[in-house]
Every structure is written in C-alpha cells, then in structure tokens.
Write an enzyme that holds these catalytic residues in place. Structure first.
Site, PDB file in Angstrom:
ATOM      1  N   HIS A 195      -0.933  -6.405   2.097  1.00  0.00           N
ATOM      2  CA  HIS A 195       0.082  -5.569   1.441  1.00  0.00           C
ATOM      3  C   HIS A 195       1.130  -5.008   2.404  1.00  0.00           C
ATOM      4  O   HIS A 195       2.118  -4.426   1.983  1.00  0.00           O
ATOM      5  CB  HIS A 195      -0.564  -4.390   0.697  1.00  0.00           C
ATOM      6  CG  HIS A 195      -0.998  -3.275   1.614  1.00  0.00           C
ATOM      7  ND1 HIS A 195      -2.183  -3.286   2.289  1.00  0.00           N
ATOM      8  CD2 HIS A 195      -0.385  -2.125   1.967  1.00  0.00           C
ATOM      9  CE1 HIS A 195      -2.293  -2.193   3.016  1.00  0.00           C
ATOM     10  NE2 HIS A 195      -1.218  -1.464   2.852  1.00  0.00           N
TER      11      HIS A 195
HETATM   12  C1  UD1 Z   1       2.119   2.502   0.964  1.00  0.00           C
HETATM   13  C2  UD1 Z   1       2.187   3.052   2.373  1.00  0.00           C
HETATM   14  C3  UD1 Z   1       1.278   2.248   3.286  1.00  0.00           C
HETATM   15  C4  UD1 Z   1      -0.126   2.166   2.728  1.00  0.00           C
HETATM   16  C5  UD1 Z   1      -0.096   1.662   1.295  1.00  0.00           C
HETATM   17  C6  UD1 Z   1      -1.474   1.762   0.705  1.00  0.00           C
HETATM   18  C7  UD1 Z   1       4.357   4.025   2.988  1.00  0.00           C
HETATM   19  C8  UD1 Z   1       5.602   3.826   3.772  1.00  0.00           C
HETATM   20  N1  UD1 Z   1       3.529   2.964   2.910  1.00  0.00           N
HETATM   21  O1  UD1 Z   1       2.633   1.174   1.005  1.00  0.00           O
HETATM   22  O2  UD1 Z   1       1.211   2.870   4.558  1.00  0.00           O
HETATM   23  O3  UD1 Z   1      -0.872   1.269   3.515  1.00  0.00           O
HETATM   24  O4  UD1 Z   1       0.784   2.505   0.524  1.00  0.00           O
HETATM   25  O5  UD1 Z   1      -1.646   0.940  -0.389  1.00  0.00           O
HETATM   26  O6  UD1 Z   1       4.129   5.089   2.470  1.00  0.00           O
HETATM   27  N2  UD1 Z   1       3.898  -0.465  -6.699  1.00  0.00           N
HETATM   28  C9  UD1 Z   1       3.530  -0.644  -8.017  1.00  0.00           C
HETATM   29  N3  UD1 Z   1       2.655   0.256  -8.544  1.00  0.00           N
HETATM   30  C10 UD1 Z   1       2.136   1.300  -7.873  1.00  0.00           C
HETATM   31  C11 UD1 Z   1       2.536   1.469  -6.537  1.00  0.00           C
HETATM   32  C12 UD1 Z   1       3.414   0.578  -5.960  1.00  0.00           C
HETATM   33  O7  UD1 Z   1       3.973  -1.561  -8.686  1.00  0.00           O
HETATM   34  O8  UD1 Z   1       1.333   2.070  -8.432  1.00  0.00           O
HETATM   35  C13 UD1 Z   1       4.815  -1.466  -6.097  1.00  0.00           C
HETATM   36  C14 UD1 Z   1       6.281  -1.118  -6.296  1.00  0.00           C
HETATM   37  O9  UD1 Z   1       6.967  -2.320  -6.480  1.00  0.00           O
HETATM   38  C15 UD1 Z   1       6.655  -0.521  -4.954  1.00  0.00           C
HETATM   39  C16 UD1 Z   1       5.780  -1.297  -3.981  1.00  0.00           C
HETATM   40  O10 UD1 Z   1       4.581  -1.535  -4.691  1.00  0.00           O
HETATM   41  O11 UD1 Z   1       8.038  -0.648  -4.656  1.00  0.00           O
HETATM   42  C17 UD1 Z   1       5.497  -0.562  -2.705  1.00  0.00           C
HETATM   43  O12 UD1 Z   1       4.916   0.731  -2.958  1.00  0.00           O
HETATM   44  P1  UD1 Z   1       5.061   1.906  -1.884  1.00  0.00           P
HETATM   45  O13 UD1 Z   1       4.230   3.049  -2.290  1.00  0.00           O
HETATM   46  O14 UD1 Z   1       6.490   2.180  -1.595  1.00  0.00           O
HETATM   47  O15 UD1 Z   1       4.490   1.271  -0.562  1.00  0.00           O
HETATM   48  P2  UD1 Z   1       3.134   0.475  -0.303  1.00  0.00           P
HETATM   49  O16 UD1 Z   1       3.486  -0.912   0.079  1.00  0.00           O
HETATM   50  O17 UD1 Z   1       2.203   0.684  -1.431  1.00  0.00           O
HETATM   51  N1  UDP Z   2      -9.103  -0.660  -1.993  1.00  0.00           N
HETATM   52  C1  UDP Z   2      -9.572  -0.622  -3.300  1.00  0.00           C
HETATM   53  N2  UDP Z   2      -9.214  -1.634  -4.146  1.00  0.00           N
HETATM   54  C2  UDP Z   2      -8.445  -2.683  -3.760  1.00  0.00           C
HETATM   55  C3  UDP Z   2      -7.980  -2.708  -2.410  1.00  0.00           C
HETATM   56  C4  UDP Z   2      -8.314  -1.680  -1.557  1.00  0.00           C
HETATM   57  O1  UDP Z   2     -10.294   0.303  -3.687  1.00  0.00           O
HETATM   58  O2  UDP Z   2      -8.159  -3.555  -4.584  1.00  0.00           O
HETATM   59  C5  UDP Z   2      -9.457   0.442  -1.092  1.00  0.00           C
HETATM   60  C6  UDP Z   2     -10.170   0.022   0.165  1.00  0.00           C
HETATM   61  O3  UDP Z   2     -11.564  -0.080  -0.082  1.00  0.00           O
HETATM   62  C7  UDP Z   2      -9.807   1.136   1.124  1.00  0.00           C
HETATM   63  C8  UDP Z   2      -8.416   1.530   0.693  1.00  0.00           C
HETATM   64  O4  UDP Z   2      -8.258   1.035  -0.638  1.00  0.00           O
HETATM   65  O5  UDP Z   2     -10.670   2.254   0.961  1.00  0.00           O
HETATM   66  C9  UDP Z   2      -7.387   0.927   1.595  1.00  0.00           C
HETATM   67  O6  UDP Z   2      -6.123   1.103   1.043  1.00  0.00           O
HETATM   68  P1  UDP Z   2      -4.901   0.146   1.349  1.00  0.00           P
HETATM   69  O7  UDP Z   2      -5.374  -1.153   1.862  1.00  0.00           O
HETATM   70  O8  UDP Z   2      -4.058   0.130   0.134  1.00  0.00           O
HETATM   71  O9  UDP Z   2      -4.086   0.964   2.441  1.00  0.00           O
HETATM   72  P2  UDP Z   2      -4.233   1.232   4.005  1.00  0.00           P
HETATM   73  O10 UDP Z   2      -5.640   1.607   4.303  1.00  0.00           O
HETATM   74  O11 UDP Z   2      -3.778   0.002   4.724  1.00  0.00           O
HETATM   75  O12 UDP Z   2      -3.250   2.336   4.252  1.00  0.00           O
END
Ligand code: UD1
Ligand code: UDP
Length: 387
Positions: A218
């Site tokens: 991601h």
């Molecule tokens: C964010 C964090 C990242 C973390 C990740 C965990 C920042 C800069 N990044 O990244 O550090 O590892 O969360 O998962 O804060 N979207 C949906 N539904 C949702 C949420 C997101 O469709 O409920 C899609 C949208 O298209 C959005 C994209 O995901 O634009 C990115 O979401 P965003 O929260 O901006 O960043 P993450 O990539 O999730």
């Molecule tokens: N996770 C989850 N379901 C998923 C993918 C990840 O519950 O489909 C959990 C995972 O077990 C971990 C956390 O989400 O506890 C990690 O989040 P993510 O990978 O989104 O973000 P990061 O840790 O890189 O910030």
C-alpha cells in the site's frame, strides 16, 4: 486525568486498542479517555471493523475528513482537532505512529500547549521523501512523553539530541524518552487466541491446513509508480506459477484503485486469471492475525505487517528500500527486496531453503507496553502536581 487519543488510519485504530484496554482493565479510576477519529480512513473494512472487533470505545468525535491531498487532509484535521482540544482541555493528546493524522494532532496540540504523548516514537527510515518520515520527526520533536517500541528507536532519539537522563516533571522543552516495547505486540499476544476462536477466514478461502503466502502492498511509492508496482506483481505471479501455492493479498483500497491503472494490461489480465492469486478486500484484524500466523512467508511494504510477521515467526520480504524495523533484518528474519523482481524471487528462494532455521528472539517487549505508558503518564502528572 483526561487524555484525548487521536486515531485516523487503520494501524492507529489497532494500536489504540492496547492502551484503551489497559485503561479499562487497570487505570479506569485514574484516566478518562476521549477518542477522536479524524476519519482519514473511513471504509467499514478500514475503520469500523477494528473499533467493533477490538472493543475500542466508539469515538467521541469523528471529524470525517476523508481522503485528499496531504495539505487538504492535514489542514482540515488541524482545524477540527484544535476545536476539540480547546473544548476538552485534556492533560495529554496521545498520538500514534506517523500518518497525516499524527502530524495534524502534533500541530494542533503544540500550538495551544497541550502536552503530546507520542507512541511509536524514534522510528526513522532516514528517507525524507516518505511522507511518514516528516510526520514522525515533527511529532517526536513537539512531544512531552516519547515511547519507543525498540532500542533502535530510543538511540535515534538520543542522536537527535533527546536526553535519556531527563527526570520528571517532563514538558515539551524537557521531554521524557522511554523504550517500552510495542503496543502492537501487546495486541498480537492478546488477540491471538481470540482469532483462533472467532476468525473463519481460512475456511472461507479454503486454505485450512494448506500452505499459502501472504502479501500486502500500500506504500505510495509502490502503488503510484507503475514501474515498481509492475515489478512487485510480476514477481508475485512468477512465484505463484512456479510453486503452485496460493498467495493471499488483502488489498488496501489505494492499491485496489491503482492496480488497474498502473499495471500493464497483460500482467493485470494474467493476475486476474491466475487462480492462486487471491486478491481480496482488506480483512479484519482477527482475520489478518490468522493469515499471518498460518502462512509460510510474508511479502509486505507495511510497517505493522513486518512486525507481525516477526511476532508470528514468519520470514518477511520487505518491499521497500529501507525499513524502520532494523532489528528484524539484523536478526536475518526480514530481507529488504525493494520493488526489484529478481531480489524478490531470490529472497523467496533463500527463505524457502533456510526458513525452518530462523530464530525469532523477543525484541518487542513483554506484552505490557500499554500499561507502562499509562503509568508514566500518571506519574508525570503526579510529579507536576507536587512541583
Ligand atoms: C496512510 C498513511 C500511511 C499508513 C497507511 C495505513 C499518511 C501520509 N499515510 O496511507 O502511513 O501506512 O495509511 O494504511 O498518512 N482510501 C479509501 N478508503 C479509505 C481510506 C483510503 O478508499 O477508507 C483510498 C483513497 O483513495 C485515498 C487512498 O486510499 O486517497 C489513500 O488514503 P490515505 O489515508 O491518504 O493514505 P494511505 O495510503 O492509506
Ligand atoms: N491489517 C488488517 N487487515 C488488512 C491489512 C492489514 O487488519 O487487510 C492490519 C495489520 O495486521 C496491522 C495493520 O493493519 O496490524 C497495519 O496497517 P497498514 O499496513 O495499513 O499500515 P502501516 O503499518 O504500514 O502503517
């Protein structure tokens, strides 16, 4: 004592469960917790599922900020968080990790002099092109209490000028730094048994008792750069086709949206047609724990999943050019393979050979990081009151 806990992205909701549980079980007379959800993640399978499944109290506030550019998202959060902090006047704002929600909380609280508690402090990738690196540096340098999950994190803080010898009362100008173990480890220990009882994911995927691999992707520099995304998924397809072992991929919505756009057409079609590539929606935490604990190997660019791979004693291929969790690589249980197809397939072959011989000594605490954090927060308030 009143604390405001800020959550927003999936991993923060999961991490917050550990402290909420510790407060409920051991500190309910000393600590009142108000939960603020920024709404950074909002799909049911990225947010509500964790609140329900991990017994986190329903958020008292939800800012419903949603997705947007870094500026739009962060600015909207700052405004909303400031309003709530002025109304609630907490003793601390508790922040997790390194997301835009963490940064917004940092700016909002520090300007109005609300002490910040940063959980997961001190982690560094030393790569400032990562949005998270900026967020975590800002949070650490505005915090009053900094809790690092690892010794490396503590040493990073010391290198940046934090003084391990500081004594309470702590403040933003005289912060306290602590190596306390990882709240995610607390959670994995706590929910491991519950997952075995409640999760049906292995049955649903018809993988009970069968070998399979697990992957998550991601990170923005993987999803948004076609070259990287193609290399990663080409490697996945090759591994699956050569080994005839399924690869389960719970897809972050960002990745689900960009696979179609950024993968070359033939690769996208081949992935869709390969029965052993299991592209599925994001799963709940209990399902994720089951997948992590029963798979053969994990491929990931996630911070949290790297650690959980280690907790469940699985070799992990890190789809990044560096990691904050250096201990895992040093221990030989994680290999940095970047988004390089040959490195991914070579590391896969290597782990297939040596996987059984890997050792996973405990590096992430005693499962009681959250209790430690609560005690330090309370202790600091008591010393402040006496001073
Ligand atoms: C964010 C964090 C990242 C973390 C990740 C965990 C920042 C800069 N990044 O990244 O550090 O590892 O969360 O998962 O804060 N979207 C949906 N539904 C949702 C949420 C997101 O469709 O409920 C899609 C949208 O298209 C959005 C994209 O995901 O634009 C990115 O979401 P965003 O929260 O901006 O960043 P993450 O990539 O999730
Ligand atoms: N996770 C989850 N379901 C998923 C993918 C990840 O519950 O489909 C959990 C995972 O077990 C971990 C956390 O989400 O506890 C990690 O989040 P993510 O990978 O989104 O973000 P990061 O840790 O890189 O910030």
């Amino acid at each position: 004592m009143k604390i405001v806990t800020l959550i927003g992205a999936r991993p923060q909701i999961i991490k917050a469960a550990a402290l909420s549980r510790a407060i409920k079980n051991s500190f309910s007379t000393e600590i009142k917790e108000i939960i603020v959800h920024t709404g950074q993640h909002y799909d049911a399978n990225m947010s509500q599922v964790f609140i329900d499944e991990l017994s986190i109290p329903e958020p008292d506030y939800n800012l419903n900020i949603g997705s947007g550019s870094h500026g739009t998202q962060t600015a909207g959060m700052i405004v909303g968080i400031e309003t709530i902090l002025l109304r609630e006047k907490p003793d601390y704002l508790v922040l997790y990790g390194d997301t835009n929600s963490t940064l917004a909380g940092t700016i909002a609280a520090s300007k109005i002099h609300i002490p910040i508690v940063h959980i997961e402090a001190g982690l560094r990738s030393f790569n400032k092109s990562m949005p998270e690196e900026i967020n975590r540096i800002m949070a650490d340098h505005a915090s009053t209490l900094l809790f690092s999950p690892t010794e490396t994190g503590l040493q990073n803080l010391i290198h940046e000028g934090f003084d391990k010898g500081n004594q309470p009362p702590f403040s933003a100008d005289h912060p306290g730094i602590f190596h306390c173990g990882d709240v995610m480890y607390d959670n994995s220990l706590f929910f491991k048994k519950i997952a075995v009882e409640k999760s049906h994911i292995l049955n649903e995927l018809k993988l009970e008792g069968k070998p399979f691999f697990l992957a998550t992707v991601h990170r923005d520099n993987n999803t948004d750069q076609p070259k990287r995304l193609n290399a990663i998924f080409k490697a996945f397809l090759e591994i699956v086709q050569e080994n005839r072992i399924p690869l389960v991929l719970p897809l972050h919505p960002r990745t689900a949206r960009l696979l179609h756009k950024n993968l070359n057409r033939k690769l996208y079609r081949d992935l869709q047609q390969e029965e052993n590539i299991r592209l599925i929606p994001p799963v709940s935490f209990l399902d994720m724990i089951m997948l992590e604990s029963r798979c053969e190997m994990i491929f990931t660019d996630s911070g949290g999943v790297q650690k959980e791979a280690y907790f469940f004693e699985k070799p992990t291929l890190i789809l990044r050019s560096e990691t904050e969790w250096k201990e895992i690589v040093k221990q030989g249980c994680g290999l940095i393979v970047n988004a390089d197809k040959s490195k991914i397939t070579d590391a896969f072959t290597y782990f297939q050979k040596v996987g059984e011989t890997l050792k996973f000594p405990n590096l992430f605490g005693d499962g009681k990081a959250a209790e430690f954090i609560a005690e330090i927060m309370i202790g600091n308030k008591l010393v402040q009151a006496d001073a």
